[in-house]
Write an enzyme that holds these catalytic residues in place. Structure first.
Site, PDB file in Angstrom:
ATOM      1  N   TYR A 144       0.847  -1.194   0.000  1.00 18.10           N
ATOM      2  CA  TYR A 144       0.000   0.000   0.000  1.00 18.10           C
ATOM      3  C   TYR A 144       0.886   1.249   0.000  1.00 18.10           C
ATOM      4  O   TYR A 144       1.815   1.352   0.805  1.00 18.10           O
ATOM      5  CB  TYR A 144      -0.908  -0.009   1.230  1.00 18.10           C
ATOM      6  CG  TYR A 144      -1.800   1.190   1.301  1.00 18.10           C
ATOM      7  CD1 TYR A 144      -2.861   1.342   0.412  1.00 18.10           C
ATOM      8  CD2 TYR A 144      -1.587   2.199   2.230  1.00 18.10           C
ATOM      9  CE1 TYR A 144      -3.679   2.464   0.452  1.00 18.10           C
ATOM     10  CE2 TYR A 144      -2.400   3.320   2.284  1.00 18.10           C
ATOM     11  CZ  TYR A 144      -3.444   3.447   1.395  1.00 18.10           C
ATOM     12  OH  TYR A 144      -4.246   4.551   1.433  1.00 18.10           O
ATOM     13  N   LYS A 197     -12.167   0.282   4.576  1.00 14.53           N
ATOM     14  CA  LYS A 197     -12.445  -0.588   3.442  1.00 14.53           C
ATOM     15  C   LYS A 197     -13.573  -1.576   3.782  1.00 14.53           C
ATOM     16  O   LYS A 197     -14.706  -1.167   3.848  1.00 14.53           O
ATOM     17  CB  LYS A 197     -11.151  -1.288   3.012  1.00 14.53           C
ATOM     18  CG  LYS A 197      -9.923  -0.349   2.944  1.00 14.53           C
ATOM     19  CD  LYS A 197     -10.005   0.689   1.825  1.00 14.53           C
ATOM     20  CE  LYS A 197      -8.967   1.806   1.939  1.00 14.53           C
ATOM     21  NZ  LYS A 197      -7.579   1.383   2.049  1.00 14.53           N
TER      22      LYS A 197
HETATM   23  C1  LIG Z   1      -6.417   1.908   2.600  1.00 16.10           C
HETATM   24  C2  LIG Z   1      -5.330   1.062   3.087  1.00 16.10           C
HETATM   25  C3  LIG Z   1      -4.518   1.481   4.152  1.00 16.10           C
HETATM   26  C4  LIG Z   1      -4.660   2.825   4.809  1.00 16.10           C
HETATM   27  O1  LIG Z   1      -5.918   3.003   5.416  1.00 16.10           O
HETATM   28  P1  LIG Z   1      -6.636   4.446   5.538  1.00 16.10           P
HETATM   29  O2  LIG Z   1      -7.892   4.093   6.257  1.00 16.10           O
HETATM   30  O3  LIG Z   1      -6.843   4.974   4.167  1.00 16.10           O
HETATM   31  O4  LIG Z   1      -5.743   5.328   6.338  1.00 16.10           O
HETATM   32  C5  LIG Z   1      -3.531   0.605   4.586  1.00 16.10           C
HETATM   33  N1  LIG Z   1      -3.337  -0.582   4.001  1.00 16.10           N
HETATM   34  C6  LIG Z   1      -4.102  -1.014   2.968  1.00 16.10           C
HETATM   35  C7  LIG Z   1      -3.828  -2.343   2.364  1.00 16.10           C
HETATM   36  C8  LIG Z   1      -5.115  -0.199   2.483  1.00 16.10           C
HETATM   37  O5  LIG Z   1      -5.851  -0.630   1.444  1.00 16.10           O
END
Ligand SMILES: *Cc1c(COP(=O)(O)O)cnc(C)c1O
Length: 382
Positions: A108, A204
């Site tokens: 990420y 997510k």
């Molecule tokens: C989106 C995401 C993050 C970061 O999360 P946020 O809620 O956007 O701060 C970290 N790792 C993965 C794999 C992600 O998809």
């Protein structure tokens, strides 16, 4: 019978419930006369004399409900944060000066960016390893202070051999963290394999509706739990009241949403692979995926993300993104709505194939999604 039923209505849920039931039953509070859901409590400050004084350090009922649900699902104690990156930063905050950090080469971009920024300031040294290079990870475990795994990875969906890597001997005091955002604790439970920390961007799949930012880190080590809690309090990286409420609302249906989305991904991935306008499709459930064998033995489901390369390069891929109608041209993933974007357009992602599109499959009808994709791919030819 009736008094037994009355008292059980307010007792904590049974930890032996199946995950699908736990997601529904946990995090409801134990007040026998209270509402079924922990109410949205908009409060910084509580009257002194009770269990809480000030929310930043003492917590709120809303985020504690989220911690109970995710902790039970991951099999540890959870600490909720304002975002996934806030949870990531709290883990990096544990490192001693000059620590050795190992990251996957496909990762990420926020995590890669945070790790690079800390390395540039001389806080730690940074090395990257290919997600599938199990021998290199096992060797790294012996010397690293932070072993950071992301599996499946973003966006190449490389599945690391977590079982082997988590079981490898580690430097004393080292942290092995797994970013479990793509798999969710429904498909994979890193703590049971021996990871120190399992981490979720609750933005997510947990939230699931593209309407909040939150993160959560779970551990079985009481001293790590305490340290993450303290990092949250000192940095002030606490989840908002509305965000915690929405995350709890979202997680109730996470099993249903994921089951549906990954079933649809299983339908779409082979069709994309066979499509004349697609040069390569990457999905851990495809036999052609480089880490399909590990995925099949390690994951309960192959997930709902598919990456594919469009014939004709970046311009053709951008055109596909403009032409889809049901699928949203947007970043992020794990929501009810399908989203798609060209990843190499993101800063720090220029190492990716320029025409790679990452599709997060939502809960729409699979044939409607296919019609949308196929139509957008075919009109690129004209
Ligand atoms: C989106 C995401 C993050 C970061 O999360 P946020 O809620 O956007 O701060 C970290 N790792 C993965 C794999 C992600 O998809």
């Amino acid at each position: 019978m009736s008094s037994r039923a009355d008292s059980s209505a307010a007792s904590p849920p049974d930890k032996r419930l199946h995950p699908e039931s736990w997601l529904v039953a946990a995090g409801r509070g134990t007040d026998p006369e209270g509402p079924l859901n922990v109410p949205l409590v908009a409060a910084s400050t509580f009257r002194l004399g009770g269990p809480r004084g000030y929310a930043r350090g003492d917590g709120t009922p809303g985020w504690e409900a989220l911690e109970e649900i995710v902790g039970g699902l991951e099999g540890g104690e959870a600490v909720a944060f304002a975002s996934g990156m806030a949870a990531v930063a709290a883990v990096f905050d544990q490192l001693p000066p000059g620590a050795a950090v190992i990251l996957p080469d496909d990762c990420y971009q926020g995590v890669a960016g945070l790790a690079a920024a800390g390395a540039a300031k001389g806080r730690w040294s940074l090395r990257t390893i290919g997600g599938a290079d199990t021998a290199a990870w096992i060797a790294a475990c012996a010397v690293a202070d932070l072993v950071w795994l992301e599996s499946p990875s973003n966006p190449l969906l490389t599945v690391a051999d977590l079982q082997a890597i988590c079981a490898a001997p580690r430097k004393p005091g080292a942290i092995l963290a797994v970013d479990n955002t793509f798999a969710t604790p429904l498909n994979q439970q890193p703590l049971a394999l021996g990871a120190t920390v399992s981490l979720q961007s609750a933005t997510k799949f947990i939230g699931g509706h593209s309407d909040l930012l939150a993160g959560i880190a779970t551990t079985r080590d009481p001293s790590v739990r305490e340290a993450l809690d303290q990092a949250r309090t000192l940095a002030g990286a606490t989840p908002g009241a509305l965000e915690a409420f929405l995350a709890v609302r979202g997680i109730r249906t996470m099993a249903l949403r994921l089951e549906r989305a990954q079933r649809t991904a299983q339908i779409l991935a082979p069709r994309l692979e066979a499509h004349p306008e697609v040069t390569r499709a990457r999905y851990p459930g495809l036999a052609s995926h480089p880490t399909h064998a590990i995925a099949a033995s390690q994951l309960r489901g192959f997930g709902s993300l598919i990456s594919f390369d469009v014939r004709g390069g970046a311009a053709a891929a951008d055109a596909v993104c403009r032409r889809v109608r049901l699928i949203q041209h947007a970043t992020s993933l794990g929501a009810v709505e399908s989203t798609m974007e060209r990843r190499a357009r993101t800063p720090g992602q220029q190492h990716l194939p320029p025409s790679l599109l990452r599709l997060s499959v939502g809960i729409e009808d699979p044939e409607d999604l296919w019609a949308d994709l196929d139509g957008a791919l075919r009109s690129t030819v004209a």
